[in-house]
Design a protein around this motif. Structure first.
Motif, PDB file in Angstrom:
ATOM      1  N   GLY A   1     -10.003  -0.180   3.278  1.00  0.00           N
ATOM      2  CA  GLY A   1     -10.524   1.078   3.784  1.00  0.00           C
ATOM      3  C   GLY A   1     -10.472   2.225   2.793  1.00  0.00           C
ATOM      4  O   GLY A   1      -9.976   2.094   1.666  1.00  0.00           O
ATOM      5  N   GLU A   2     -10.980   3.366   3.237  1.00  0.00           N
ATOM      6  CA  GLU A   2     -11.114   4.541   2.377  1.00  0.00           C
ATOM      7  C   GLU A   2      -9.778   5.084   1.871  1.00  0.00           C
ATOM      8  O   GLU A   2      -9.696   5.515   0.707  1.00  0.00           O
ATOM      9  N   PRO A   3      -8.712   5.124   2.679  1.00  0.00           N
ATOM     10  CA  PRO A   3      -7.430   5.618   2.132  1.00  0.00           C
ATOM     11  C   PRO A   3      -6.954   4.814   0.926  1.00  0.00           C
ATOM     12  O   PRO A   3      -6.454   5.395  -0.046  1.00  0.00           O
ATOM     13  N   ALA A   4      -7.112   3.491   0.975  1.00  0.00           N
ATOM     14  CA  ALA A   4      -6.716   2.662  -0.168  1.00  0.00           C
ATOM     15  C   ALA A   4      -7.584   2.955  -1.381  1.00  0.00           C
ATOM     16  O   ALA A   4      -7.092   3.045  -2.513  1.00  0.00           O
ATOM     17  N   ARG A   5      -8.874   3.120  -1.158  1.00  0.00           N
ATOM     18  CA  ARG A   5      -9.785   3.438  -2.263  1.00  0.00           C
ATOM     19  C   ARG A   5      -9.380   4.747  -2.931  1.00  0.00           C
ATOM     20  O   ARG A   5      -9.307   4.824  -4.166  1.00  0.00           O
ATOM     21  N   GLU A   6      -9.105   5.777  -2.139  1.00  0.00           N
ATOM     22  CA  GLU A   6      -8.728   7.070  -2.703  1.00  0.00           C
ATOM     23  C   GLU A   6      -7.399   6.995  -3.436  1.00  0.00           C
ATOM     24  O   GLU A   6      -7.228   7.612  -4.495  1.00  0.00           O
ATOM     25  N   ALA A   7      -6.454   6.238  -2.894  1.00  0.00           N
ATOM     26  CA  ALA A   7      -5.150   6.086  -3.561  1.00  0.00           C
ATOM     27  C   ALA A   7      -5.305   5.392  -4.908  1.00  0.00           C
ATOM     28  O   ALA A   7      -4.684   5.784  -5.909  1.00  0.00           O
TER      29      ALA A   7
ATOM     30  N   HIS B   1       0.817  -1.211   0.000  1.00  0.00           N
ATOM     31  CA  HIS B   1       0.000   0.000   0.000  1.00  0.00           C
ATOM     32  C   HIS B   1       0.853   1.263   0.000  1.00  0.00           C
ATOM     33  O   HIS B   1       0.475   2.268  -0.610  1.00  0.00           O
TER      34      HIS B   1
ATOM     35  N   ASN C   1     -11.929  -3.898  -2.563  1.00  0.00           N
ATOM     36  CA  ASN C   1     -11.101  -3.202  -1.589  1.00  0.00           C
ATOM     37  C   ASN C   1     -11.570  -3.520  -0.179  1.00  0.00           C
ATOM     38  O   ASN C   1     -12.703  -3.222   0.183  1.00  0.00           O
TER      39      ASN C   1
END
Length: 248
Positions: free
Chosen positions: A62-68, A36, A59
């Motif tokens: 979480g949200e940080p991974a989705r946004e990345a 990640h 996914n």
């Protein structure tokens, strides 16, 4: 023939594969994986490929991974239609038997779809051995019954090292000792492998399964502790996403 980009954002790594819509399951044009922390390198990898018209991503990070991931998709394949894969009551030949179908982890639902597509007409157990180990039962006619979640090999080993005064941190990739272990490192390895294998074998017997499909980074180590008819599948989640995309 249009290209399809498949993404599996797990707890530790982001795995991806490029496939033709109608290609055989697991027949990738290209594939890769990054931790990640290195998600910003994905656009470089994807920009060198034939631009996919469709992206399907699972996914659980979480949200940080989705946004990345979204940022990398916008930079490299801005015209692709993106679907965030989610568990549903039924898809691609699988009926979701979870009490609340939407609560089932999307990676587990994708793995069940992939396993049933690879072994249709059989009672199967699918074990995905990563940061966590998931062990799920799918019937011959495609009903996802449910399953088990337990810490993966690495988490089990780390938990012992962190929460005891004298037990060391061991590597999960050691060779399984024959018989009873005569040193502490091997005793820990034997214990955590036996826990993983025992849970899988218990599920296999309860389900009266015909075959085990095992996947994930720790699968080669867990497999050595098993005495079951099994197939080692490289990234069952990506295969399930491919099957789901083909089914519509």
């Amino acid at each position: 023939m249009s290209a399809l980009l498949l993404i599996d954002a797990g707890n530790t790594r982001i795995k991806w594969a490029l496939a033709d819509d109608a290609a055989a399951l697991g027949d990738w044009r290209a594939q890769g994986a990054v931790p990640h922390a290195e998600a910003a390198t994905l656009a470089t990898a994807w920009s060198g490929m034939e631009s996919p018209l469709r992206v399907i991503a699972a996914n659980v990070a979480g949200e940080p991974a989705r946004e990345a991931i979204l940022a990398q998709l916008r930079a490299s394949v801005p015209l692709a239609v993106v679907e965030w894969f989610a568990s549903s009551p039924r898809r691609a030949g699988i009926s979701n038997g979870y009490r609340n179908p939407g609560q089932l982890g999307c990676d587990r639902f994708a793995a069940a779809i992939g396993a049933h597509a690879l072994a249709p007409g059989k009672n199967i157990i699918v074990a995905n051995c990563g940061t966590a180990t998931t062990i799920d039962a799918v019937t011959a006619d495609g009903v996802f019954l449910g399953g088990m979640i337990l810490p993966g090999l690495g988490l089990m080993a780390s938990s012992l090292a962190r929460n005891t005064a004298q037990l060391p941190q061991i590597a999960q990739d050691g060779k399984l000792p024959a018989g009873f272990a005569d040193n502490t490192d091997d005793a820990i390895l034997s214990g955590i492998l036996a826990a993983q294998a025992g849970a899988i074998e218990r599920a296999f017997a309860r389900h009266e399964a015909a075959e085990l499909l095992i996947s994930g980074g720790a699968a080669p180590y867990v497999a050595q502790a098993l005495a079951l008819p099994l197939r080692h599948i490289d990234n069952i989640v990506l295969i399930g996403l491919h099957a789901a995309a083909r089914a519509g």
